[in-house]
Design an enzyme around this catalytic site. Structure first.
Site, mmCIF file in Angstrom:
data_model
loop_
_atom_site.group_PDB
_atom_site.id
_atom_site.type_symbol
_atom_site.label_atom_id
_atom_site.label_comp_id
_atom_site.label_asym_id
_atom_site.label_seq_id
_atom_site.Cartn_x
_atom_site.Cartn_y
_atom_site.Cartn_z
ATOM 1 N N ASP A 107 0.811 -0.981 0.047
ATOM 2 C CA ASP A 107 0.114 -0.114 0.106
ATOM 3 C C ASP A 107 0.836 1.440 -0.121
ATOM 4 O O ASP A 107 1.974 1.353 0.810
ATOM 5 C CB ASP A 107 -0.902 0.000 1.301
ATOM 6 C CG ASP A 107 -2.034 0.925 1.083
ATOM 7 O OD1 ASP A 107 -3.001 0.839 0.766
ATOM 8 O OD2 ASP A 107 -1.735 2.283 1.756
ATOM 9 N N ASN A 121 -2.763 12.998 -3.798
ATOM 10 C CA ASN A 121 -4.033 13.443 -4.467
ATOM 11 C C ASN A 121 -4.476 14.926 -4.133
ATOM 12 O O ASN A 121 -4.740 15.674 -4.949
ATOM 13 C CB ASN A 121 -5.220 12.493 -4.354
ATOM 14 C CG ASN A 121 -5.143 11.357 -5.171
ATOM 15 O OD1 ASN A 121 -4.545 11.322 -6.357
ATOM 16 N ND2 ASN A 121 -5.823 10.230 -4.960
ATOM 17 N N ASP A 155 -2.568 9.397 -10.242
ATOM 18 C CA ASP A 155 -2.271 7.988 -11.218
ATOM 19 C C ASP A 155 -0.831 7.905 -11.514
ATOM 20 O O ASP A 155 -0.556 6.595 -11.603
ATOM 21 C CB ASP A 155 -3.214 8.728 -12.404
ATOM 22 C CG ASP A 155 -4.691 8.572 -11.825
ATOM 23 O OD1 ASP A 155 -5.010 8.051 -11.108
ATOM 24 O OD2 ASP A 155 -5.327 8.756 -12.827
ATOM 25 N N GLU A 192 -4.811 2.247 -4.182
ATOM 26 C CA GLU A 192 -3.399 2.269 -3.985
ATOM 27 C C GLU A 192 -3.020 0.916 -3.285
ATOM 28 O O GLU A 192 -1.606 1.032 -3.166
ATOM 29 C CB GLU A 192 -2.803 3.582 -3.557
ATOM 30 C CG GLU A 192 -3.159 3.489 -1.972
ATOM 31 C CD GLU A 192 -4.585 4.120 -1.327
ATOM 32 O OE1 GLU A 192 -4.661 4.331 -0.259
ATOM 33 O OE2 GLU A 192 -5.429 4.023 -2.407
#
Length: 370
Positions: free
Chosen positions: A250, A258, A267, A293
Site C-alpha cells: 500500500d 492526491n 495516477d 493504491e
C-alpha cells in the site's frame, strides 16, 4: 476448359461485388478504427472501376497507348500494398509505394503499353506488402496465412511474367485467351478481405481479453482475473512441492498525494509503483492492482525469507525512483505471509493484509511478516 473474355470479366466482377458487400456490411463495424480501412476500401473501389472499364470500349489516356483500365489496375495494386503496409505500420514502405506509383504514372508518357510493365509494378507492390507483413511483430494465425497467400500470389505473378511474350500489350494479352488472371485477381481481393477480417477479429478478441484481465491504468492484472491465475500457479507449486508467499502493498499517505498534487499525479504515483513491482518481481510471479493504491503479489517458489527480500527490493526501488517526482519520495508499506494451503486464497490475502496493517501501525515504510 476455355472461357470467353466476357465470362472472365463477369465471374471476376461477381467475386469483386461479393467481397465489397462483405466489407461494407461486416468489415465496416470491425475495422472502423484501423488505419488500413480507408486503403482497403480504396482497393475495392479502384478494382471495381478496373473491371467496369474492362467491360467497356477502350478509353485511351491521351495518345500514350495506355488505357484508363491500365492505370486503374496499377492503382489497385498500389492500394493493395498500402493496405498491408498500413496494417504492418510500415510508414516508410507506404511512402515508397506512393513514390513508385507516381513514377509509374509519369512513365506512361515514355514507355510502351505492355503487360510486363504493369504486372512488374503489381509484383513490386505485392512484394513490399509481403515484406511489411513478415516484419510485423505479434503476427496472429490469420496474418501468417495472409503472408503465405501473398507469397503464393507472387509466385503466380512471376510465373505469368515468365510465360508471356515480353512486349505483349494488354489487348493482345487478353486476345490470346489469358483470361484466368482476371478471375485470380478478383479472387485475390476476396481472400485478402477474409484474411484481414479474420485478423482483426483475432486482434479484437485479444484486446477485449486484455481489457477483461488487466488494470487499465497500470497494466497489471486486475482483481477479478487474479484468482484463476493464482489457482493455476498453486496447482503447479503443489505438484513440485514448492512454497509460495503472498504480499500486500500500500502506498503511504496516498491521499495527501492526491490532495496536494492532484489526481493526475496520483495516477502517476500508482503507475510508478506498478512499474517497480514488475521490475523487481520475476516473470512467473503474479502482480495485481488490488484496489486504489493497494497491490497484491503472489510469489511462486518463495519462502518467507526470499519473499522479504523481494518486498524490500520493491520498497527501496519505489522510494529511489520517486525521489525526483513532484509528489516524491514515495514510501510503501508491505505485509507478507507464507501461503497456507489449508485455508483459502482469500484467507491468505487477509493474513497478508493483517501484516500490512501492522506495518502501517509501526510507522509505515517497512515490511512485516505475519
Amino acid at each position: 476448359m476455355s472461357i470467353s473474355y466476357q465470362e472472365a470479366v463477369g465471374v471476376s466482377t461477381t467475386i469483386e461485388i461479393i467481397a465489397c458487400i462483405f466489407a461494407l456490411f461486416i468489415l465496416r463495424s470491425v475495422m472502423k478504427d484501423n488505419k488500413e480501412t480507408p486503403y482497403l476500401f480504396g482497393y475495392f473501389i479502384s478494382s471495381l472501376l478496373f473491371f467496369y472499364f474492362l467491360n467497356k470500349s477502350t478509353l485511351e489516356i491521351g495518345n500514350t497507348g495506355w488505357y484508363i483500365e491500365d492505370l486503374l489496375g496499377s492503382l489497385t495494386s498500389l492500394f493493395f500494398g498500402l493496405t498491408i503496409c498500413k496494417k504492418g505500420h510500415s510508414e516508410w514502405l507506404c511512402k515508397l509505394l506512393i513514390a513508385a506509383f507516381i513514377a509509374f504514372s509519369a512513365s506512361i508518357l515514355f514507355v510502351a503499353n505492355h503487360v510486363h510493365y504493369t504486372m512488374s509494378f503489381s509484383a513490386f507492390c505485392i512484394l513490399l506488402a509481403f515484406v511489411s507483413l513478415v516484419r510485423s511483430k505479434n503476427l496472429n494465425q490469420a496474418d501468417k496465412g495472409l503472408a503465405i497467400f501473398i507469397a503464393v500470389s507472387l509466385l503466380v505473378i512471376f510465373y505469368e511474367l515468365n510465360s508471356i511474350p515480353h512486349n505483349i500489350s494488354r489487348i493482345e494479352y487478353y486476345a490470346s485467351d489469358f483470361y484466368y488472371p482476371l478471375v485470380y485477381f478478383s479472387s485475390l481481393i476476396l481472400v485478402l478481405t477474409v484474411f484481414i477480417f479474420t485478423s482483426q477479429l483475432i486482434n479484437l478478441t485479444l484486446k477485449y481479453k486484455t481489457l477483461a484481465t488487466q488494470d487499465a491504468l497500470t497494466g497489471l492484472y486486475n482483481r477479478t482475473s487474479v484468482y484463476d491465475l493464482v489457482n493455476n500457479q498453486l496447482s503447479l507449486a503443489k505438484r513440485n512441492k514448492q512454497a509460495c508467499a503472498v504480499l500486500m502493498l500500500d502506498i503511504d499517505h496516498f491521499k495527501q498525494v492526491n490532495d496536494q498534487h492532484g489526481h493526475q499525479q496520483g495516477d502517476d504515483a500508482i503507475k510508478l509503483v506498478a512499474q517497480q513491482i514488475q521490475h523487481c518481481t520475476r516473470e512467473y510471479d503474479i502482480s495485481c492492482r488490488y484496489g486504489g493504491e493497494e497491490f497484491f503479489i503472489f510469489l511462486t517458489n518463495t519462502d518467507s525469507n526470499l519473499g522479504f527480500q523481494i518486498a524490500e527490493r520493491i520498497r527501496g526501488s519505489v522510494t529511489e525512483h520517486s525521489k525526483d517526482k513532484a509528489y516524491g519520495p514515495l514510501t510503501i508499506s508491505v505485509g507478507l505471509t507464507q501461503f497456507n494451503e489449508t485455508v483459502s486464497l482469500d484467507d491468505n490475502i487477509a493474513q497478508a493484509d493483517k501484516a500490512l496493517y501492522q506495518s502501517k501501525q509501526a510507522g509505515r515504510n517497512q515490511t512485516t511478516i505475519n
